[in-house]
Motif scaffolding. Structure first.
Motif, PDB file in Angstrom:
ATOM      1  N   PRO A 226      -9.433   8.207   0.184  1.00 57.21           N
ATOM      2  CA  PRO A 226      -8.140   8.202   0.789  1.00 57.21           C
ATOM      3  C   PRO A 226      -7.892   6.921   1.534  1.00 57.21           C
ATOM      4  O   PRO A 226      -8.709   6.427   1.993  1.00 57.21           O
ATOM      5  CB  PRO A 226      -8.312   9.234   1.806  1.00 57.21           C
ATOM      6  CG  PRO A 226      -9.733   9.606   1.915  1.00 57.21           C
ATOM      7  CD  PRO A 226     -10.542   9.214   0.804  1.00 57.21           C
ATOM      8  N   ASN A 227      -6.532   6.615   1.412  1.00 54.89           N
ATOM      9  CA  ASN A 227      -6.149   5.369   2.077  1.00 54.89           C
ATOM     10  C   ASN A 227      -6.650   5.159   3.601  1.00 54.89           C
ATOM     11  O   ASN A 227      -7.116   4.102   4.243  1.00 54.89           O
ATOM     12  CB  ASN A 227      -4.653   5.053   1.832  1.00 54.89           C
ATOM     13  CG  ASN A 227      -4.108   5.031   0.581  1.00 54.89           C
ATOM     14  OD1 ASN A 227      -4.827   4.727  -0.136  1.00 54.89           O
ATOM     15  ND2 ASN A 227      -2.787   4.995   0.582  1.00 54.89           N
ATOM     16  N   TRP A 228      -6.628   6.181   4.419  1.00 54.58           N
ATOM     17  CA  TRP A 228      -7.024   5.939   5.626  1.00 54.58           C
ATOM     18  C   TRP A 228      -8.426   5.631   6.012  1.00 54.58           C
ATOM     19  O   TRP A 228      -8.779   5.101   6.995  1.00 54.58           O
ATOM     20  CB  TRP A 228      -6.798   7.486   6.549  1.00 54.58           C
ATOM     21  CG  TRP A 228      -7.768   8.726   6.007  1.00 54.58           C
ATOM     22  CD1 TRP A 228      -7.395   9.460   5.191  1.00 54.58           C
ATOM     23  CD2 TRP A 228      -9.037   8.878   6.504  1.00 54.58           C
ATOM     24  NE1 TRP A 228      -8.483  10.153   4.904  1.00 54.58           N
ATOM     25  CE2 TRP A 228      -9.391  10.055   5.634  1.00 54.58           C
ATOM     26  CE3 TRP A 228      -9.839   8.151   7.424  1.00 54.58           C
ATOM     27  CZ2 TRP A 228     -10.608  10.469   5.930  1.00 54.58           C
ATOM     28  CZ3 TRP A 228     -11.220   8.947   7.507  1.00 54.58           C
ATOM     29  CH2 TRP A 228     -11.626  10.002   6.698  1.00 54.58           C
TER      30      TRP A 228
ATOM     31  N   LYS B   1      -5.497   5.879 -10.408  1.00 51.72           N
ATOM     32  CA  LYS B   1      -6.647   5.786  -9.667  1.00 51.72           C
ATOM     33  C   LYS B   1      -7.677   6.755 -10.383  1.00 51.72           C
ATOM     34  O   LYS B   1      -7.117   7.777 -10.473  1.00 51.72           O
ATOM     35  CB  LYS B   1      -6.400   5.667  -8.275  1.00 51.72           C
ATOM     36  CG  LYS B   1      -5.375   4.737  -7.648  1.00 51.72           C
ATOM     37  CD  LYS B   1      -5.285   4.999  -6.218  1.00 51.72           C
ATOM     38  CE  LYS B   1      -3.869   4.771  -5.692  1.00 51.72           C
ATOM     39  NZ  LYS B   1      -2.967   5.246  -6.404  1.00 51.72           N
ATOM     40  N   PRO B   2      -8.983   6.333 -10.116  1.00 48.47           N
ATOM     41  CA  PRO B   2     -10.059   7.078 -10.492  1.00 48.47           C
ATOM     42  C   PRO B   2     -10.242   8.216  -9.544  1.00 48.47           C
ATOM     43  O   PRO B   2      -9.709   8.243  -8.301  1.00 48.47           O
ATOM     44  CB  PRO B   2     -11.281   6.334 -10.784  1.00 48.47           C
ATOM     45  CG  PRO B   2     -10.796   5.041  -9.773  1.00 48.47           C
ATOM     46  CD  PRO B   2      -9.300   5.013  -9.851  1.00 48.47           C
TER      47      PRO B   2
ATOM     48  N   PRO C 283     -11.140   1.807   8.802  1.00 50.68           N
ATOM     49  CA  PRO C 283     -12.302   1.980   9.492  1.00 50.68           C
ATOM     50  C   PRO C 283     -13.388   1.437   9.000  1.00 50.68           C
ATOM     51  O   PRO C 283     -14.522   0.666   9.638  1.00 50.68           O
ATOM     52  CB  PRO C 283     -12.545   3.511   9.752  1.00 50.68           C
ATOM     53  CG  PRO C 283     -11.040   4.101   9.599  1.00 50.68           C
ATOM     54  CD  PRO C 283     -10.364   3.020   8.635  1.00 50.68           C
ATOM     55  N   VAL C 284     -13.532   1.651   7.649  1.00 45.34           N
ATOM     56  CA  VAL C 284     -14.829   0.858   7.019  1.00 45.34           C
ATOM     57  C   VAL C 284     -14.607  -0.613   7.069  1.00 45.34           C
ATOM     58  O   VAL C 284     -15.735  -1.321   7.465  1.00 45.34           O
ATOM     59  CB  VAL C 284     -14.778   1.385   5.499  1.00 45.34           C
ATOM     60  CG1 VAL C 284     -15.570   0.639   4.904  1.00 45.34           C
ATOM     61  CG2 VAL C 284     -15.184   2.898   5.311  1.00 45.34           C
ATOM     62  N   TRP C 285     -13.681  -1.220   6.747  1.00 39.43           N
ATOM     63  CA  TRP C 285     -13.461  -2.642   6.949  1.00 39.43           C
ATOM     64  C   TRP C 285     -13.765  -2.952   8.173  1.00 39.43           C
ATOM     65  O   TRP C 285     -14.444  -4.043   8.648  1.00 39.43           O
ATOM     66  CB  TRP C 285     -12.188  -2.893   6.246  1.00 39.43           C
ATOM     67  CG  TRP C 285     -12.351  -3.372   4.625  1.00 39.43           C
ATOM     68  CD1 TRP C 285     -11.749  -2.683   3.796  1.00 39.43           C
ATOM     69  CD2 TRP C 285     -13.055  -4.073   4.290  1.00 39.43           C
ATOM     70  NE1 TRP C 285     -12.048  -3.054   2.736  1.00 39.43           N
ATOM     71  CE2 TRP C 285     -12.690  -4.063   2.744  1.00 39.43           C
ATOM     72  CE3 TRP C 285     -13.841  -5.387   4.504  1.00 39.43           C
ATOM     73  CZ2 TRP C 285     -13.650  -4.667   1.759  1.00 39.43           C
ATOM     74  CZ3 TRP C 285     -14.545  -6.002   3.469  1.00 39.43           C
ATOM     75  CH2 TRP C 285     -14.233  -5.812   2.307  1.00 39.43           C
TER      76      TRP C 285
ATOM     77  N   VAL D  69       0.796  -1.351  -0.051  1.00 39.76           N
ATOM     78  CA  VAL D  69       0.071   0.065   0.011  1.00 39.76           C
ATOM     79  C   VAL D  69       0.852   1.248  -0.097  1.00 39.76           C
ATOM     80  O   VAL D  69       0.554   2.324  -0.525  1.00 39.76           O
ATOM     81  CB  VAL D  69      -0.973   0.103   1.251  1.00 39.76           C
ATOM     82  CG1 VAL D  69      -0.438   0.300   2.341  1.00 39.76           C
ATOM     83  CG2 VAL D  69      -2.130   1.005   0.882  1.00 39.76           C
ATOM     84  N   ASN D  70       2.118   1.260   0.705  1.00 42.18           N
ATOM     85  CA  ASN D  70       2.822   2.462   0.463  1.00 42.18           C
ATOM     86  C   ASN D  70       3.679   2.325  -0.446  1.00 42.18           C
ATOM     87  O   ASN D  70       4.596   3.714  -0.549  1.00 42.18           O
ATOM     88  CB  ASN D  70       3.576   2.649   2.034  1.00 42.18           C
ATOM     89  CG  ASN D  70       2.600   2.862   3.046  1.00 42.18           C
ATOM     90  OD1 ASN D  70       1.439   3.508   2.964  1.00 42.18           O
ATOM     91  ND2 ASN D  70       2.982   2.042   4.186  1.00 42.18           N
ATOM     92  N   ASP D  71       3.931   1.727  -1.257  1.00 44.59           N
ATOM     93  CA  ASP D  71       4.862   1.562  -2.601  1.00 44.59           C
ATOM     94  C   ASP D  71       4.193   1.370  -3.753  1.00 44.59           C
ATOM     95  O   ASP D  71       3.672   2.071  -4.584  1.00 44.59           O
ATOM     96  CB  ASP D  71       6.077   0.888  -2.358  1.00 44.59           C
ATOM     97  CG  ASP D  71       5.919  -0.552  -1.954  1.00 44.59           C
ATOM     98  OD1 ASP D  71       4.901  -1.272  -2.421  1.00 44.59           O
ATOM     99  OD2 ASP D  71       6.647  -0.906  -1.115  1.00 44.59           O
TER     100      ASP D  71
END
Length: 157
Positions: free
Chosen positions: A45-47, A39-40, A51-53, A30-32
């Motif tokens: 945002p990644n953050w 991306k569309p 929480p959603v999952w 995810v960080n590289d």
């Protein structure tokens, strides 16, 4: 009632553990690699994903616990839980394929299969408990969104 709460707690724990294990594949890229992808515009945002999952895994666990509490000896309960377990494996597989193997195309195949499995799980959960089926709907909708996102990332890269 106490038995039901125990089943819900166990099911939530299993779902959250699967999510944590799948996140190991996610963190590796995810960080590289993921940062380098086109991306569309609707990519969150990644953050937001963690929480959603987390909420979705809790809802899934509550749903599975409700179904399990209806009696594992019952054929409909067994069938519903088999579907649930199978879709949960594909849920984890998606992270491994997309992030671990860095393969948006094959991840798209996995997530489309996952959507079918979630749909079938909801259908079987509804036979056993309408409440459990309803608790799975946000998960289904999020995975629909994730499938569109996965498709666009594959298309753009």
């Amino acid at each position: 009632m106490k038995k039901k709460l125990v089943y819900i707690a166990i099911s939530m724990t299993v779902c959250l553990l699967i999510g944590i294990l799948a996140s190991f594949a996610t963190q590796s890229s995810v960080n590289d690699w993921y940062q380098t992808l086109n991306k569309p515009s609707f990519n969150p945002p990644n953050w937001i994903f963690g929480p959603v999952w987390g909420v979705l895994y809790i809802l899934m666990g509550v749903a599975a616990g409700i179904v399990w509490a209806k009696g594992i000896y019952h054929l409909w309960v067994k069938t519903a839980l088999y579907h649930f377990a199978f879709q949960l494996l594909f849920n984890a597989l998606w992270s491994i394929v997309f992030f671990g193997f860095q393969s948006p195309f094959w991840a798209l195949i996995v997530i489309l299969t996952l959507l079918i499995l979630i749909f079938l799980t909801i259908r079987w959960f509804k036979v056993v408990s309408k409440t459990a089926a309803v608790l799975m709907v946000p998960y289904f909708l999020w995975v629909c969104f994730a499938a569109v996102l996965n498709y666009k990332i594959w298309e753009m890269n």
